[in-house]
Design a protein around this motif. Structure first.
Motif, short mmCIF file in Angstrom:
data_model
loop_
_atom_site.label_atom_id
_atom_site.label_comp_id
_atom_site.label_asym_id
_atom_site.label_seq_id
_atom_site.Cartn_x
_atom_site.Cartn_y
_atom_site.Cartn_z
N LEU A 24 3.53 -24.75 -0.21
CA LEU A 24 2.86 -24.15 0.93
C LEU A 24 3.80 -24.11 2.13
O LEU A 24 4.16 -25.16 2.67
N GLY A 25 4.24 -22.91 2.47
CA GLY A 25 4.98 -22.71 3.71
C GLY A 25 3.99 -22.32 4.78
O GLY A 25 2.85 -22.79 4.80
N SER A 26 4.40 -21.42 5.67
CA SER A 26 3.49 -20.91 6.70
C SER A 26 4.12 -19.67 7.30
O SER A 26 5.35 -19.57 7.40
N GLY A 64 -1.75 -33.15 -1.22
CA GLY A 64 -2.65 -32.71 -0.16
C GLY A 64 -3.97 -32.23 -0.71
O GLY A 64 -4.73 -31.51 -0.06
N GLY A 78 -6.70 -33.61 -1.12
CA GLY A 78 -7.92 -34.21 -0.57
C GLY A 78 -8.60 -33.35 0.48
O GLY A 78 -9.70 -33.68 0.91
N GLY A 120 -5.42 -27.53 -0.25
CA GLY A 120 -5.14 -28.28 -1.48
C GLY A 120 -6.41 -28.52 -2.29
O GLY A 120 -6.41 -28.41 -3.52
N ASP A 180 -2.97 -37.48 -2.74
CA ASP A 180 -3.13 -37.45 -1.28
C ASP A 180 -2.82 -38.83 -0.72
O ASP A 180 -2.95 -39.84 -1.42
N LEU A 181 -2.42 -38.83 0.55
CA LEU A 181 -2.21 -40.08 1.26
C LEU A 181 -3.55 -40.76 1.53
O LEU A 181 -3.64 -41.98 1.64
N THR A 193 -9.48 -24.72 8.06
CA THR A 193 -9.41 -26.04 7.39
C THR A 193 -9.42 -27.12 8.47
O THR A 193 -9.28 -26.81 9.66
N PRO A 194 -9.50 -28.39 8.07
CA PRO A 194 -9.42 -29.46 9.07
C PRO A 194 -8.16 -29.36 9.95
O PRO A 194 -8.18 -29.75 11.12
N GLY A 241 -1.62 -17.61 7.04
CA GLY A 241 -1.69 -17.39 8.49
C GLY A 241 -2.60 -18.46 9.07
O GLY A 241 -2.28 -19.64 9.02
N PHE A 242 -3.76 -18.05 9.61
CA PHE A 242 -4.72 -19.03 10.15
C PHE A 242 -5.87 -19.18 9.17
O PHE A 242 -6.65 -18.26 8.97
N ILE A 243 -5.95 -20.36 8.56
CA ILE A 243 -6.97 -20.62 7.55
C ILE A 243 -7.91 -21.68 8.10
O ILE A 243 -7.47 -22.65 8.74
N TYR A 278 7.08 -27.82 13.40
CA TYR A 278 6.34 -27.25 12.26
C TYR A 278 7.02 -25.97 11.76
O TYR A 278 7.21 -25.79 10.55
N SER A 289 6.36 -38.18 1.35
CA SER A 289 7.63 -38.23 2.08
C SER A 289 8.46 -39.46 1.71
O SER A 289 9.55 -39.68 2.24
P1 NAD Z 1 -5.33 -30.29 5.85
O1 NAD Z 1 -4.96 -31.11 7.04
O2 NAD Z 1 -6.74 -29.85 5.69
O3 NAD Z 1 -4.89 -31.05 4.52
C1 NAD Z 1 -3.64 -31.64 4.39
C2 NAD Z 1 -3.76 -32.79 3.42
O4 NAD Z 1 -2.44 -33.34 3.25
C3 NAD Z 1 -4.65 -33.94 3.91
O5 NAD Z 1 -5.59 -34.30 2.89
C4 NAD Z 1 -3.68 -35.07 4.17
O6 NAD Z 1 -4.22 -36.37 3.94
C5 NAD Z 1 -2.57 -34.76 3.19
N1 NAD Z 1 -1.29 -35.37 3.59
C6 NAD Z 1 -0.74 -35.38 4.82
N2 NAD Z 1 0.41 -36.04 4.81
C7 NAD Z 1 0.61 -36.48 3.53
C8 NAD Z 1 1.62 -37.23 2.89
N3 NAD Z 1 2.68 -37.71 3.57
N4 NAD Z 1 1.51 -37.48 1.56
C9 NAD Z 1 0.43 -37.03 0.87
N5 NAD Z 1 -0.56 -36.31 1.44
C10 NAD Z 1 -0.48 -36.04 2.75
O7 NAD Z 1 -4.33 -29.04 5.90
P2 NAD Z 1 -4.49 -27.55 5.31
O8 NAD Z 1 -4.89 -26.68 6.39
O9 NAD Z 1 -5.25 -27.59 4.03
O10 NAD Z 1 -2.97 -27.23 5.00
C11 NAD Z 1 -2.42 -27.33 3.71
C12 NAD Z 1 -0.99 -26.79 3.73
O11 NAD Z 1 -1.01 -25.42 4.14
C13 NAD Z 1 -0.09 -27.51 4.73
O12 NAD Z 1 1.20 -27.62 4.18
C14 NAD Z 1 -0.09 -26.59 5.92
O13 NAD Z 1 1.06 -26.74 6.70
C15 NAD Z 1 -0.16 -25.24 5.25
N6 NAD Z 1 -0.70 -24.21 6.13
C16 NAD Z 1 -1.97 -24.30 6.61
C17 NAD Z 1 -2.43 -23.29 7.45
C18 NAD Z 1 -3.81 -23.29 8.02
O14 NAD Z 1 -4.12 -22.40 8.82
N7 NAD Z 1 -4.68 -24.23 7.68
C19 NAD Z 1 -1.60 -22.21 7.80
C20 NAD Z 1 -0.33 -22.17 7.28
C21 NAD Z 1 0.12 -23.17 6.43
#
Ligand code: NAD
Length: 247
Positions: free
Chosen positions: A140-142, A8, A10, A14, A32-33, A190-191, A186-188, A155, A62
């Motif tokens: 990374l959990g949540s 992740g 990208g 991550g 990344d995918l 990000t995209p 918590g709430f970050i 989720y 996966s």
């Molecule tokens: P994001 O959507 O910005 O980034 C996720 C990345 O994972 C993307 O680049 C996507 O292409 C990649 N991805 C998705 N499926 C994939 C796969 N099958 N194989 C490889 N890569 C894959 O998300 P984020 O906000 O940066 O979240 C990162 C992690 O943190 C996640 O596990 C998310 O559940 C967790 N999280 C995020 C938040 C938040 O508020 N943003 C809160 C709690 C937990």
């Protein structure tokens, strides 16, 4: 600091982790995918002048076939297995319980939970086979996996699973010197959360004791701590990075 694959890597958290660990001298395998997103992160890292070799890898975490191939590519490019692994790839497919489809449930569990399992297992196997006595796996959990959230049954279940999986891996891998910890944001900003309506984000920000949504760098700082020797007596922990939300 050595090799650190970022699933992740990208986007969002991550990407911030990759930047932070690269700054500390790690060579990063950005996984990344999304190929262009992974390449973009590598380009960002290459501007840091550290002289380290960073590389992009396209894989669906996966898929066991993809993960097996990925691990052998990483080992042949970096000559050794990764001693730090941060698994940040994750997805959402939000819907209320009464309307959630089986397909949306399975898809989220497959990426978030099975993907974390496959990467954790592959990294652990490579480290054990190499005979190393040190490793740090960070998943990374949540916070949603602990407290639940409206419209996020799939989720929440996947992230509760990530925490349980990580604690169990910590117990099994301690004898090899491999530590496993999870980080629960918590709430970050990000995209992933940019999909949430602004009205909701403003309401959430108002509920956070520290008064703001998190920045990806807030999570990256904690991952860097868990990757470092400063946390050498910490394994099986889940560290909440929420600004105090849901205390
Ligand atoms: P994001 O959507 O910005 O980034 C996720 C990345 O994972 C993307 O680049 C996507 O292409 C990649 N991805 C998705 N499926 C994939 C796969 N099958 N194989 C490889 N890569 C894959 O998300 P984020 O906000 O940066 O979240 C990162 C992690 O943190 C996640 O596990 C998310 O559940 C967790 N999280 C995020 C938040 C938040 O508020 N943003 C809160 C709690 C937990």
């Amino acid at each position: 600091m050595h090799r650190a694959p970022q699933s992740g890597g990208g986007s969002g958290i991550g990407q911030a982790v990759a930047q932070r660990l690269a700054k500390e001298g790690a060579a990063i395998a950005v996984v990344d995918l999304n190929e262009s997103a992974a390449n973009e992160t590598v380009q960002m890292l290459s501007c840091d002048q550290s002289g380290q070799k960073h590389m992009a890898f396209v894989a669906d975490i996966s898929s066991s076939e993809n993960v097996e191939k990925l691990m052998s590519q990483i080992q042949s490019c970096f000559s050794r297995p990764p001693c730090i692994s941060v698994n940040s790839a994750g997805i959402t497919r939000d819907e209320f319980l009464l309307r959630l489809t089986e397909e949306a449930f399975d898809t989220v569990l497959k990426v978030n939970l099975k993907g974390t399992f496959l990467i954790t297992q592959a990294v652990a196997r490579a480290l054990v086979a190499s005979g190393t006595s040190q490793g740090s796996i960070i998943n990374l959990g949540s916070i949603v996996g602990k407290v639940g959230n409206l419209g996020q049954i799939n989720y929440a279940a996947s992230k509760a699973g990530v925490e349980a999986l990580t604690k169990t891996a910590a117990k099994e891998l301690a004898r090899y010197g491999i530590r496993c910890n999870s980080v629960l944001p918590g709430f970050i900003n990000t995209p992933m959360t940019q999909k949430v309506p602004q009205k909701v984000l403003d309401k959430v920000a108002g509920m956070i004791p520290l008064g703001r949504l998190g920045d990806p760098s807030d999570v990256a700082d904690v991952c860097a701590f868990l990757a470092s020797d400063d946390s050498s007596y910490i394994t099986g922990a889940s560290i909440e990075v929420t600004g105090g939300l849901y205390l």
